[in-house]
Design a protein around this motif. Structure first.
Motif, short mmCIF file in Angstrom:
data_model
loop_
_atom_site.label_atom_id
_atom_site.label_comp_id
_atom_site.label_asym_id
_atom_site.label_seq_id
_atom_site.Cartn_x
_atom_site.Cartn_y
_atom_site.Cartn_z
N CYS A 85 -4.35 -0.22 1.01
CA CYS A 85 -4.88 0.98 1.69
C CYS A 85 -5.01 0.75 3.19
CB CYS A 85 -6.22 1.38 1.09
SG CYS A 85 -6.06 2.16 -0.51
N LEU A 90 -3.53 5.11 1.66
CA LEU A 90 -3.89 5.43 0.28
C LEU A 90 -2.70 5.91 -0.54
CD1 LEU A 90 -6.11 5.77 -1.86
CD2 LEU A 90 -6.52 8.06 -0.95
N LEU A 93 -1.02 3.20 -2.47
CA LEU A 93 -1.92 2.37 -3.26
C LEU A 93 -1.28 1.86 -4.55
CD1 LEU A 93 -4.81 1.27 -3.77
CD2 LEU A 93 -5.29 3.45 -4.88
#
Length: 183
Positions: A85, A90, A93
């Motif tokens: 991240c 994100l 991820l």
């Protein structure tokens, strides 16, 4: 009947025709796992908990004592999560982990109540690129995740809790099929 139970009953009735798909997934997964392949699983929030529940049943046991299977919940390694991240965002991820751990022939199961979680859809794309079989458990379809995966089981319910409860039922059905297939 309590409204929560009524919603769950309605959703389970709607998903019951998908039982042959759940059995097919279970037999496919049993063959992959018993042949040395892996299951990767991902989701966010409650869906992450469901993904981890599935992998725990496979590494540990569901009902029967049997050999452990390679099943990885992609949210379980907090050091990798925070590094990915931080360095990649994100959205990457799970995709980055799929590229690291997935091998052609493995299975990736993606859980999302909305079917729109960017990090989960990116994982599905990475899984397809890497030659994994990709399955989605989502809420109502159509949705982007269901469209990206090889196959999807969508739960026609508007309530997140109901969708997650049906997903858990499907997970237990999968585990039951797997254990019967490898017995």
């Amino acid at each position: 009947m309590h409204p929560h139970l009524a919603r769950l009953s309605t959703a389970l009735t709607a998903v019951d025709p998908e039982t042959p798909k759940i059995h097919a997934w279970g037999y496919k997964l049993a063959a992959v796992l018993s042949g040395g392949g892996r299951l990767l699983a991902c989701g966010n929030g409650g869906s992450a908990a469901e993904a981890q529940h599935l992998t725990a049943e496979l590494v540990g046991r569901y009902r029967a004592d049997r050999r452990p299977y390679a099943a990885i919940p992609l949210h379980g390694d907090t050091s990798s999560l925070t590094a990915i991240c931080n360095d990649f965002g994100l959205k990457e991820l799970y995709a980055r982990q799929v590229r690291a751990h997935g091998r052609p022939g493995d299975v990736l199961i993606c859980l999302s109540t909305s079917g729109t979680s960017a990090n989960v859809t990116e994982a599905a794309e990475a899984g397809r690129e890497c030659g994994l079989t990709t399955w989605a458990l989502t809420g109502p379809g159509p949705n982007p995740l269901a469209d990206l995966c090889d196959e999807a089981l969508t739960v026609p319910a508007d309530d997140t809790a109901t969708i997650q409860e049906v997903h858990l039922t499907v997970i237990h059905m999968l585990c039951d099929v797997i254990e019967k297939a490898v017995a």
